[in-house]
Write an enzyme that holds these catalytic residues in place. Structure first.
Site, PDB file in Angstrom:
ATOM      1  N   VAL A 113      16.369 -20.347  -1.117  1.00 57.08           N
ATOM      2  CA  VAL A 113      15.729 -21.322  -2.012  1.00 57.08           C
ATOM      3  C   VAL A 113      15.430 -22.615  -1.239  1.00 57.08           C
ATOM      4  O   VAL A 113      14.314 -23.160  -1.318  1.00 57.08           O
ATOM      5  CB  VAL A 113      16.620 -21.625  -3.244  1.00 57.08           C
ATOM      6  CG1 VAL A 113      15.942 -22.657  -4.149  1.00 57.08           C
ATOM      7  CG2 VAL A 113      16.920 -20.352  -4.030  1.00 57.08           C
ATOM      8  N   HIS A 124      19.653 -24.786 -17.081  1.00 58.00           N
ATOM      9  CA  HIS A 124      19.785 -23.715 -16.086  1.00 58.00           C
ATOM     10  C   HIS A 124      18.583 -22.756 -16.165  1.00 58.00           C
ATOM     11  O   HIS A 124      18.739 -21.553 -16.428  1.00 58.00           O
ATOM     12  CB  HIS A 124      21.094 -22.955 -16.272  1.00 58.00           C
ATOM     13  CG  HIS A 124      21.538 -22.233 -15.034  1.00 58.00           C
ATOM     14  ND1 HIS A 124      22.863 -22.052 -14.727  1.00 58.00           N
ATOM     15  CD2 HIS A 124      20.849 -21.640 -14.009  1.00 58.00           C
ATOM     16  CE1 HIS A 124      22.970 -21.382 -13.588  1.00 58.00           C
ATOM     17  NE2 HIS A 124      21.754 -21.122 -13.131  1.00 58.00           N
ATOM     18  N   LEU A 125      17.414 -23.338 -15.901  1.00 61.39           N
ATOM     19  CA  LEU A 125      16.169 -22.564 -16.033  1.00 61.39           C
ATOM     20  C   LEU A 125      15.597 -22.102 -14.705  1.00 61.39           C
ATOM     21  O   LEU A 125      14.525 -21.501 -14.678  1.00 61.39           O
ATOM     22  CB  LEU A 125      15.104 -23.439 -16.730  1.00 61.39           C
ATOM     23  CG  LEU A 125      15.308 -23.733 -18.205  1.00 61.39           C
ATOM     24  CD1 LEU A 125      14.162 -24.603 -18.730  1.00 61.39           C
ATOM     25  CD2 LEU A 125      15.380 -22.435 -19.007  1.00 61.39           C
ATOM     26  N   GLY A 126      16.313 -22.413 -13.603  1.00 65.35           N
ATOM     27  CA  GLY A 126      15.746 -22.134 -12.282  1.00 65.35           C
ATOM     28  C   GLY A 126      15.193 -20.730 -12.124  1.00 65.35           C
ATOM     29  O   GLY A 126      14.116 -20.536 -11.559  1.00 65.35           O
ATOM     30  N   GLU A 145      28.731 -25.266 -18.491  1.00 63.38           N
ATOM     31  CA  GLU A 145      27.452 -24.987 -19.155  1.00 63.38           C
ATOM     32  C   GLU A 145      27.675 -24.256 -20.465  1.00 63.38           C
ATOM     33  O   GLU A 145      28.439 -23.282 -20.472  1.00 63.38           O
ATOM     34  CB  GLU A 145      26.551 -24.152 -18.225  1.00 63.38           C
ATOM     35  CG  GLU A 145      26.150 -24.945 -16.981  1.00 63.38           C
ATOM     36  CD  GLU A 145      25.241 -24.166 -16.012  1.00 63.38           C
ATOM     37  OE1 GLU A 145      24.928 -23.001 -16.290  1.00 63.38           O
ATOM     38  OE2 GLU A 145      24.850 -24.744 -15.003  1.00 63.38           O
ATOM     39  N   ARG A 170      24.272 -25.455  -8.078  1.00 64.06           N
ATOM     40  CA  ARG A 170      25.384 -25.281  -9.016  1.00 64.06           C
ATOM     41  C   ARG A 170      25.923 -26.656  -9.378  1.00 64.06           C
ATOM     42  O   ARG A 170      26.045 -27.543  -8.510  1.00 64.06           O
ATOM     43  CB  ARG A 170      26.516 -24.455  -8.379  1.00 64.06           C
ATOM     44  CG  ARG A 170      26.262 -22.969  -8.397  1.00 64.06           C
ATOM     45  CD  ARG A 170      26.232 -22.413  -9.820  1.00 64.06           C
ATOM     46  NE  ARG A 170      25.935 -20.991  -9.882  1.00 64.06           N
ATOM     47  CZ  ARG A 170      24.712 -20.481  -9.995  1.00 64.06           C
ATOM     48  NH1 ARG A 170      23.655 -21.290 -10.052  1.00 64.06           N
ATOM     49  NH2 ARG A 170      24.542 -19.174 -10.078  1.00 64.06           N
ATOM     50  N   ASP A 185      22.365 -27.574   7.193  1.00 62.07           N
ATOM     51  CA  ASP A 185      22.974 -26.280   6.893  1.00 62.07           C
ATOM     52  C   ASP A 185      23.744 -25.849   8.128  1.00 62.07           C
ATOM     53  O   ASP A 185      23.145 -25.583   9.169  1.00 62.07           O
ATOM     54  CB  ASP A 185      21.892 -25.234   6.550  1.00 62.07           C
ATOM     55  CG  ASP A 185      22.485 -23.940   6.017  1.00 62.07           C
ATOM     56  OD1 ASP A 185      23.534 -23.501   6.536  1.00 62.07           O
ATOM     57  OD2 ASP A 185      21.897 -23.352   5.085  1.00 62.07           O
TER      58      ASP A 185
HETATM   59  N1  LIG Z   1      19.215 -22.851 -10.955  1.00 63.44           N
HETATM   60  C1  LIG Z   1      19.031 -21.571 -10.847  1.00 63.44           C
HETATM   61  O1  LIG Z   1      18.692 -20.899 -11.800  1.00 63.44           O
HETATM   62  C2  LIG Z   1      19.212 -20.915  -9.511  1.00 63.44           C
HETATM   63  C3  LIG Z   1      18.391 -19.846  -9.114  1.00 63.44           C
HETATM   64  C4  LIG Z   1      18.601 -19.252  -7.870  1.00 63.44           C
HETATM   65  C5  LIG Z   1      19.617 -19.718  -7.062  1.00 63.44           C
HETATM   66  N2  LIG Z   1      20.425 -20.716  -7.505  1.00 63.44           N
HETATM   67  C6  LIG Z   1      21.501 -21.223  -6.679  1.00 63.44           C
HETATM   68  O2  LIG Z   1      20.935 -21.810  -5.512  1.00 63.44           O
HETATM   69  C7  LIG Z   1      21.840 -21.703  -4.438  1.00 63.44           C
HETATM   70  C8  LIG Z   1      21.119 -21.157  -3.222  1.00 63.44           C
HETATM   71  O3  LIG Z   1      20.633 -19.862  -3.468  1.00 63.44           O
HETATM   72  P1  LIG Z   1      19.944 -19.059  -2.275  1.00 63.44           P
HETATM   73  O4  LIG Z   1      19.348 -17.850  -2.854  1.00 63.44           O
HETATM   74  O5  LIG Z   1      19.092 -19.945  -1.483  1.00 63.44           O
HETATM   75  O6  LIG Z   1      21.230 -18.647  -1.435  1.00 63.44           O
HETATM   76  P2  LIG Z   1      21.298 -18.359   0.113  1.00 63.44           P
HETATM   77  O7  LIG Z   1      22.546 -17.612   0.316  1.00 63.44           O
HETATM   78  O8  LIG Z   1      20.015 -17.770   0.603  1.00 63.44           O
HETATM   79  O9  LIG Z   1      21.448 -19.781   0.771  1.00 63.44           O
HETATM   80  C9  LIG Z   1      22.622 -20.528   0.721  1.00 63.44           C
HETATM   81  C10 LIG Z   1      22.682 -21.374   1.977  1.00 63.44           C
HETATM   82  O10 LIG Z   1      23.828 -22.202   1.858  1.00 63.44           O
HETATM   83  C11 LIG Z   1      24.375 -22.347   3.149  1.00 63.44           C
HETATM   84  N3  LIG Z   1      25.761 -22.722   3.059  1.00 63.44           N
HETATM   85  C12 LIG Z   1      26.834 -21.931   2.852  1.00 63.44           C
HETATM   86  N4  LIG Z   1      27.966 -22.648   2.886  1.00 63.44           N
HETATM   87  C13 LIG Z   1      27.591 -23.932   3.115  1.00 63.44           C
HETATM   88  C14 LIG Z   1      28.307 -25.139   3.258  1.00 63.44           C
HETATM   89  N5  LIG Z   1      29.627 -25.162   3.182  1.00 63.44           N
HETATM   90  N6  LIG Z   1      27.596 -26.268   3.478  1.00 63.44           N
HETATM   91  C15 LIG Z   1      26.267 -26.220   3.570  1.00 63.44           C
HETATM   92  N7  LIG Z   1      25.519 -25.120   3.443  1.00 63.44           N
HETATM   93  C16 LIG Z   1      26.190 -23.973   3.216  1.00 63.44           C
HETATM   94  C17 LIG Z   1      24.174 -21.004   3.802  1.00 63.44           C
HETATM   95  O11 LIG Z   1      24.147 -21.144   5.212  1.00 63.44           O
HETATM   96  C18 LIG Z   1      22.828 -20.581   3.264  1.00 63.44           C
HETATM   97  O12 LIG Z   1      21.787 -20.889   4.174  1.00 63.44           O
HETATM   98  C19 LIG Z   1      23.000 -20.854  -4.965  1.00 63.44           C
HETATM   99  O13 LIG Z   1      24.010 -21.708  -5.426  1.00 63.44           O
HETATM  100  C20 LIG Z   1      22.397 -20.140  -6.137  1.00 63.44           C
HETATM  101  O14 LIG Z   1      23.375 -19.762  -7.063  1.00 63.44           O
HETATM  102  C21 LIG Z   1      20.249 -21.320  -8.696  1.00 63.44           C
HETATM  103  O1  LIG Z   2      22.350 -17.933  -9.198  1.00 63.87           O
HETATM  104  C1  LIG Z   2      21.340 -17.598  -9.782  1.00 63.87           C
HETATM  105  O2  LIG Z   2      20.719 -16.550  -9.559  1.00 63.87           O
HETATM  106  C2  LIG Z   2      20.779 -18.540 -10.791  1.00 63.87           C
HETATM  107  O3  LIG Z   2      21.645 -19.557 -11.062  1.00 63.87           O
HETATM  108  C3  LIG Z   2      20.266 -17.858 -12.006  1.00 63.87           C
HETATM  109  O4  LIG Z   2      21.243 -17.716 -12.971  1.00 63.87           O
HETATM  110  P1  LIG Z   2      20.882 -16.979 -14.340  1.00 63.87           P
HETATM  111  O5  LIG Z   2      20.733 -15.548 -14.018  1.00 63.87           O
HETATM  112  O6  LIG Z   2      22.008 -17.254 -15.247  1.00 63.87           O
HETATM  113  O7  LIG Z   2      19.602 -17.582 -14.809  1.00 63.87           O
END
Ligand SMILES: NC(=O)c1ccc[n+]([C@@H]2O[C@H](COP(=O)([O-])OP(=O)(O)OC[C@H]3O[C@@H](n4cnc5c(N)ncnc54)[C@H](O)[C@@H]3O)[C@@H](O)[C@H]2O)c1
Ligand SMILES: O=C(O)[C@H](O)COP(=O)(O)O
Length: 595
Positions: free
Chosen positions: A204, A331-333, A313, A284, A223
């Site tokens: 992301v 939490h609409l991401g 949440e 998060r 990172d």
């Molecule tokens: N809001 C939403 O609906 C939504 C949707 C998708 C993902 N997310 C959240 O977004 C975040 C990222 O998702 P992603 O798919 O990119 O995951 P990802 O695993 O591809 O990326 C996570 C990154 O965090 C880094 N990381 C790990 N530990 C770390 C630390 N201690 N300090 C700094 N960086 C660190 C890793 O190196 C990695 O590059 C997750 O928390 C995921 O749950 C939220």
């Molecule tokens: O970690 C994720 O994939 C996002 O936070 C999405 O969470 P959700 O499936 O509850 O929308």
């Protein structure tokens, strides 16, 4: 001379005795310190689901229709949303798999309540912070997620929050709807030329960075684990944490919630930021100390925050949510039509695959072994488990197994042989015959550690063709007594060694004796004074007991001295038949082992 053995029944959902499934299991008796001979208790079998029956999948949160339909082709699907924790615990013992999003806590109680039936948890999304991974692993439950299908949706939502925050879109909208027209109040800030710090450059984070570059922003990222060249490729410089937060006009958070990232934005880190910084969080809620953020907003250190995620949440009576400089979304991401269909298919495929015993590519708590490696290792996987089973059954009553040495004889270089699967199967073979645990690829290392069982691995580099991954596997148990003294090596360890011949695992060494018996059915090991007629005598006693002999092999140190006879049998000999073998005058010791 008496002989005995523990039993081990494979209840894999696959028909083969040792399948490459991550979830081959189990049955039988007590603790490792208890002999297989004494304290032998039979535990009732439990079956995940019989071949032909459908497994049950509980879908506990709304999942895209395409995913539900895919699951229905394979399983009975129970879509029950908004379960209380108690209701979930009550239902779970009837389920083979559970699918959740971020709104369901899959706690230790859930695994404990499942009574061993829950074999897969599918997280329809990325973050697995709502699943107790340690408990899942301890219970041998595979956790899979759907890590890719919502990346773009989350990145787009991050950019939506960034731009909406900079131009006060949500606040201005609310005021217009309230009948106001406050053009001076909602003057925004521009993005172009501003510095955006992307905190964590994963899937992301990097998509947000790419889009922010398109908006004319100067993007830096922090990172500790991301490769610098991947960042450079899209014109992003990787910098230290302090540099990122202290030089940014905007900060966008994209890390997983882990103990290391918990409240990583706090009073101390806010105090290092530029006054007037703006923060976006679609990662998060727990990565921000929310009380500290309220203080930073009140003090004007943080000018605005746009938050999609919260520590709890939905947030309750939250000062943060009510703050006038905060934009909040529930939490609409991941919530676009496209992402939800994609996630649903991704997780349904992963769960069905896992229930079929396949090693899922998106497993979170098990080692991933590529398909080519798996197919190459297949016969050695079977050999590894059988050697573990044999070795532990040779331990005499009262001896606690604590230290095991495994030697892999191979012509391949050390980096060319992935032994995790083999080690897991040896562990399974060592533990299952003498415990009530079931061991699979998920929990093998954990189970060994919990029992104080140390498994040291070493390589014996052989000359020869590296075409085959392995020539032999040797399992040695040290500091124990053996109920079959001939199984002890010169240095006093129980030692068994095996090879694969024509795809079939063979036992090729017991102690210092060379034998050759295929590892199918069961085995009688018998030490006798080498003399004519022994094979005939043992063979005729077995035939009188209607026990079919599949293989026989004699290994000896020298003619007319001691010899070890290894006899493969298809049927279990009765106590009487075993007693008669022990009474043959030349027989010095013998043992019956179930494979
Ligand atoms: N809001 C939403 O609906 C939504 C949707 C998708 C993902 N997310 C959240 O977004 C975040 C990222 O998702 P992603 O798919 O990119 O995951 P990802 O695993 O591809 O990326 C996570 C990154 O965090 C880094 N990381 C790990 N530990 C770390 C630390 N201690 N300090 C700094 N960086 C660190 C890793 O190196 C990695 O590059 C997750 O928390 C995921 O749950 C939220
Ligand atoms: O970690 C994720 O994939 C996002 O936070 C999405 O969470 P959700 O499936 O509850 O929308």
């Amino acid at each position: 001379m008496a002989a005995s053995a523990s039993s081990a029944i494979n209840l894999s959902i696959k028909p083969s005795h040792t399948s490459l499934s991550w979830q081959t299991h189990l049955s039988s008796t007590s603790a490792l310190a208890v002999s297989p001979l004494s304290g032998h208790r039979q535990y009732p079998r439990f079956v995940i689901y019989a071949v032909g029956d459908k497994p049950t999948v509980l879908v506990a949160e709304k999942l895209g229709e395409a995913g539900v339909n895919l699951l229905k082709e394979f399983a009975d699907v129970d879509c029950s949303y908004n379960l209380t924790p108690e209701e979930l615990c009550n239902k779970i013992s009837l389920c083979d798999a559970l699918i959740v999003r971020s709104g369901t806590k899959v706690s230790r109680e859930v695994f404990e309540s499942s009574g061993g039936r829950l074999k897969v948890v599918g997280r329809a999304g990325v973050g697995i912070d709502n699943v107790d991974l340690a408990a899942a692993t301890e219970h041998g439950c595979l956790v899979v997620n759907a890590p890719t299908a919502n990346t773009v949706a989350a990145a787009e939502h991050g950019i939506a929050l960034l731009t909406a925050m900079a131009r006060n879109v949500a606040q201005a909208d609310a005021s217009v709807k309230a009948g106001k027209w406050l053009r001076n109040k909602y003057v925004g800030v521009s993005l172009v030329g501003k510095t955006l710090a992307v905190m964590s450059f994963g899937k992301v984070g990097s998509e947000v960075a790419r889009r922010a570059k398109g908006l004319g922003m100067h993007v830096i990222a922090h990172d500790p684990y991301a490769p610098a060249d991947r960042a450079r490729a899209i014109g992003v410089e990787l910098v230290s944490f302090d540099k990122a937060i202290s030089s940014a006009d905007f900060i966008s958070l994209h890390m997983p919630l882990t103990p290391a990232t918990n409240k990583v934005l706090n009073d101390e880190t806010f105090s290092k930021m530029k006054k007037g910084v703006r923060i976006v969080n679609v990662a998060r809620g727990g990565v921000i100390d929310e009380d500290a953020l309220v203080r930073a907003l009140d003090a004007g250190i943080v000018a605005q925050a746009a938050l999609d995620v919260f520590t709890v949440e939905p947030p309750k009576d939250s000062k943060l949510v009510q703050h006038e400089n905060v934009t909040a979304t529930p939490h609409l991401g991941a919530s676009t039509m496209e992402a939800q269909e994609g996630v649903a298919i991704e997780i349904a495929e992963a769960v069905v695959g896992a229930l079929n015993g396949e090693l899922a590519a998106t497993a979170v708590n098990a080692p991933m072994v590529p398909a080519e490696v798996l197919s190459e290792l297949k016969p050695f996987v079977a050999l590894a488990e059988k050697l573990g089973r044999l070795a532990v059954q040779l331990v005499a009553g009262g001896s606690g197994v604590k230290s095991v040495k495994v030697t892999y004889g191979s012509a391949r270089g050390p980096d060319d042989l992935d032994t995790r699967l083999l080690r897991a199967m040896i562990t399974k073979g060592l533990i299952e015959p003498i415990s009530s645990s079931f061991v699979n690829l998920v929990n093998a290392d954990f189970t060994a550690k919990q029992r104080g069982l140390r498994i040291a691995e070493q390589r014996s580099l052989l000359n020869g063709s590296p075409e085959s991954p392995l020539e032999f596997i040797q399992v040695q148990i040290s500091s124990v007594e053996s109920k079959f003294a001939s199984a002890l090596s010169d240095s006093g360890e129980i030692r068994v060694e095996g090879r694969v011949k024509d795809g079939i695992p063979h036992l090729t060494k017991v102690g210092s004796f060379e034998v050759d018996v295929s590892l199918e059915g069961s085995i009688i090991l018998c030490r006798q004074v080498d003399q004519p007629g022994m094979i005939g005598k043992v063979g005729s006693i077995l035939s009188e007991g209607n026990v079919n002999v599949s293989f026989m092999s004699v290994g000896r140190v020298a003619p007319r001295k001691h010899a070890v006879m290894a006899i493969g049998v298809d049927d279990q000999p009765s106590k009487e038949i075993l007693k008669r073998i022990g009474e043959i005058p030349a027989v010095e010791e013998f043992v019956y082992l179930k494979i």
